[in-house]
Design a protein around this motif. Structure first.
Motif, mmCIF file in Angstrom:
data_model
loop_
_atom_site.group_PDB
_atom_site.id
_atom_site.type_symbol
_atom_site.label_atom_id
_atom_site.label_comp_id
_atom_site.label_asym_id
_atom_site.label_seq_id
_atom_site.Cartn_x
_atom_site.Cartn_y
_atom_site.Cartn_z
ATOM 1 N N ALA A 143 0.837 -1.199 0.000
ATOM 2 C CA ALA A 143 0.000 0.000 0.000
ATOM 3 C C ALA A 143 0.870 1.247 0.000
ATOM 4 C CB ALA A 143 -0.923 -0.014 1.226
ATOM 5 N N ALA A 144 1.969 1.221 0.781
ATOM 6 C CA ALA A 144 2.854 2.389 0.853
ATOM 7 C C ALA A 144 3.506 2.671 -0.493
ATOM 8 C CB ALA A 144 3.917 2.165 1.924
ATOM 9 N N GLY A 145 3.938 1.619 -1.174
ATOM 10 C CA GLY A 145 4.582 1.805 -2.468
ATOM 11 C C GLY A 145 3.653 2.415 -3.494
ATOM 12 N N ILE A 146 2.435 1.903 -3.559
ATOM 13 C CA ILE A 146 1.460 2.427 -4.516
ATOM 14 C C ILE A 146 1.035 3.836 -4.122
ATOM 15 C CG2 ILE A 146 -0.852 2.087 -5.462
ATOM 16 C CD1 ILE A 146 -0.339 -0.925 -5.311
ATOM 17 N N ALA A 147 0.929 4.100 -2.820
ATOM 18 C CA ALA A 147 0.565 5.444 -2.363
ATOM 19 C C ALA A 147 1.640 6.456 -2.738
ATOM 20 C CB ALA A 147 0.350 5.440 -0.847
ATOM 21 N N HIS A 167 9.264 -5.081 -13.621
ATOM 22 C CA HIS A 167 9.793 -5.870 -12.503
ATOM 23 C C HIS A 167 8.764 -6.889 -12.037
ATOM 24 C CE1 HIS A 167 10.973 -6.479 -8.204
ATOM 25 N NE2 HIS A 167 12.186 -6.499 -8.738
ATOM 26 N N LEU A 168 7.522 -6.485 -11.960
ATOM 27 C CA LEU A 168 6.446 -7.363 -11.512
ATOM 28 C C LEU A 168 6.201 -8.485 -12.516
ATOM 29 C CD1 LEU A 168 4.272 -7.764 -9.316
ATOM 30 C CD2 LEU A 168 2.778 -6.253 -10.623
ATOM 31 N N ALA A 169 6.179 -8.139 -13.801
ATOM 32 C CA ALA A 169 5.924 -9.135 -14.840
ATOM 33 C C ALA A 169 7.013 -10.204 -14.867
ATOM 34 C CB ALA A 169 5.816 -8.452 -16.196
ATOM 35 N N LYS A 170 8.263 -9.815 -14.670
ATOM 36 C CA LYS A 170 9.367 -10.775 -14.670
ATOM 37 C C LYS A 170 9.210 -11.816 -13.575
ATOM 38 C CE LYS A 170 13.040 -7.914 -16.679
ATOM 39 N NZ LYS A 170 14.333 -7.224 -16.424
ATOM 40 N N ARG A 171 8.526 -11.448 -12.508
ATOM 41 C CA ARG A 171 8.358 -12.343 -11.370
ATOM 42 C C ARG A 171 6.976 -12.990 -11.338
ATOM 43 N NH1 ARG A 171 12.123 -9.113 -11.037
ATOM 44 N NH2 ARG A 171 13.947 -9.350 -9.697
ATOM 45 N N GLY A 172 6.266 -12.868 -12.456
ATOM 46 C CA GLY A 172 4.963 -13.519 -12.554
ATOM 47 C C GLY A 172 3.886 -12.877 -11.721
ATOM 48 N N GLY A 173 4.043 -11.599 -11.383
ATOM 49 C CA GLY A 173 3.054 -10.894 -10.570
ATOM 50 C C GLY A 173 1.848 -10.457 -11.387
ATOM 51 N N ASN A 174 0.831 -9.983 -10.684
ATOM 52 C CA ASN A 174 -0.421 -9.572 -11.318
ATOM 53 C C ASN A 174 -0.347 -8.089 -11.679
ATOM 54 O OD1 ASN A 174 -3.111 -8.885 -11.959
ATOM 55 N ND2 ASN A 174 -3.878 -10.564 -10.695
ATOM 56 N N VAL A 175 -0.009 -7.811 -12.933
ATOM 57 C CA VAL A 175 0.144 -6.429 -13.384
ATOM 58 C C VAL A 175 -1.201 -5.721 -13.430
ATOM 59 C CG1 VAL A 175 0.900 -4.959 -15.291
ATOM 60 C CG2 VAL A 175 2.220 -6.991 -14.686
ATOM 61 N N GLU A 176 -2.258 -6.436 -13.808
ATOM 62 C CA GLU A 176 -3.586 -5.814 -13.894
ATOM 63 C C GLU A 176 -4.057 -5.312 -12.537
ATOM 64 O OE1 GLU A 176 -6.422 -8.336 -15.758
ATOM 65 O OE2 GLU A 176 -5.383 -8.384 -17.697
ATOM 66 N N THR A 177 -3.828 -6.096 -11.503
ATOM 67 C CA THR A 177 -4.210 -5.665 -10.150
ATOM 68 C C THR A 177 -3.416 -4.432 -9.733
ATOM 69 O OG1 THR A 177 -4.817 -7.907 -9.476
ATOM 70 C CG2 THR A 177 -4.313 -6.337 -7.720
ATOM 71 N N ALA A 180 -4.834 -1.396 -11.537
ATOM 72 C CA ALA A 180 -6.127 -0.980 -10.980
ATOM 73 C C ALA A 180 -5.944 -0.265 -9.646
ATOM 74 C CB ALA A 180 -7.035 -2.197 -10.811
ATOM 75 N N LYS A 181 -5.054 -0.787 -8.798
ATOM 76 C CA LYS A 181 -4.823 -0.171 -7.493
ATOM 77 C C LYS A 181 -4.149 1.196 -7.633
ATOM 78 C CE LYS A 181 -6.697 -2.998 -4.654
ATOM 79 N NZ LYS A 181 -7.851 -2.537 -3.829
ATOM 80 N N LEU A 182 -3.283 1.332 -8.623
ATOM 81 C CA LEU A 182 -2.617 2.615 -8.835
ATOM 82 C C LEU A 182 -3.612 3.660 -9.312
ATOM 83 C CD1 LEU A 182 -0.149 4.409 -8.928
ATOM 84 C CD2 LEU A 182 0.408 3.461 -11.171
#
Length: 269
Positions: A143-147, A167-177, A180-182
């Motif tokens: 939350a702090a990072g996105i804030a 960075h997120l995509a390379k680690r298989g993270g959920n880019v869409e989420t 949306a949160k950003l």
């Protein structure tokens, strides 16, 4: 300067001289200015700044065409934290916020593609999340990072968000989420996260700018015990009031110097 001590490592001393010069001048410096400040040859300075950037201790400001220190230097010792005026102003407000909510509260700064907790006040609730000063989280799932991203100027936000997505995509993270949160945090001025970093853990955070450095105050929560309604209501209200008070302490003689988050909310009404 010639030294007789065979244990003395000149290369290490020269690297520290670069960091010390930037700390002493308290402004970005280019290689020529660093050479004059340290007495080191320009070619040596160039190699040292390149190495320090590769290790994350320096970054290059495109707007100022010079090098500046990064928050990673804080990991070298707590005395660095003692000199942060933002931290000095924030400490009593973090304590008040934690006492009012019963939750753990933290002051966070950006550290590359991560955020670092530079101050943590542990909550009194039995289920309060326990975190440590110096802890780091990826921007994309905190939350702090996105804030912090949401509080940045548009151009800076777009540049950093692109790096975070990669960075997120390379680690298989959920880019869409993350996207949306950003968007939500940018529109609301506050970020709400649940179960993104670790199942059962969430957080609320608001970002702010301090002398060109981005920071955030965050309230990590246990999602099994704190409802979304409570996050968006009681906790969000308390966090907004704390941020208002913190911003007020930077405003000079007419700023708000005292008061609790609950008192700030009453004044706003």
């Amino acid at each position: 300067m010639q030294r007789e001590d065979r244990q003395f490592v000149d290369a290490f001393a020269r690297g520290l001289a670069i960091l010390e010069a930037l700390s002493r001048e308290q402004r970005p410096l280019n290689n020529g200015e660093l050479s004059r400040a340290t007495g080191l040859p320009p070619s040596t300075v160039s190699r040292l700044t390149h190495t320090a950037m590769a290790l994350g201790y320096l970054r290059f400001s495109q707007s100022k065409r010079a090098y500046e220190l990064t928050p990673k230097n804080l990991t070298l010792g707590y005395p660095v934290l003692a000199g942060m005026t933002l931290l000095d102003r924030a400490r009593p407000l973090l304590k008040q916020l934690s006492e009012e909510t019963g939750e753990t509260v933290g002051l966070v700064i950006r550290d590359g593609l991560h955020v670092t907790f530079v101050e943590v006040v542990q909550g009194s609730e039995l289920v309060a999340v326990r975190l440590a000063t110096g802890g780091r989280l990826p921007i994309a799932v905190s939350a702090a990072g996105i804030a912090i991203l949401a509080a940045m100027p548009d151009r800076d936000r777009r540049i950093l968000a692109t790096r975070v997505r990669a960075h997120l995509a390379k680690r298989g993270g959920n880019v869409e989420t993350f996207n949306a949160k950003l968007v939500e945090a940018t529109e609301l001025g506050i970020c709400f996260i649940r179960d993104a970093w670790r199942r059962g853990i969430g957080g609320i955070a608001m970002g702010l700018e301090n002398n060109g450095e981005m920071a955030a105050i965050t309230i990590p929560i246990a999602t099994g015990s704190v409802s979304e309604m409570d996050m968006h209501g009681r906790l969000a209200d308390a966090l907004r009031a704390t941020i208002d008070l913190l911003r007020g302490t930077a405003g000079g003689a007419h700023s708000v110097q005292t008061g609790t988050p609950s008192e700030a909310r009453r004044r706003s009404h």
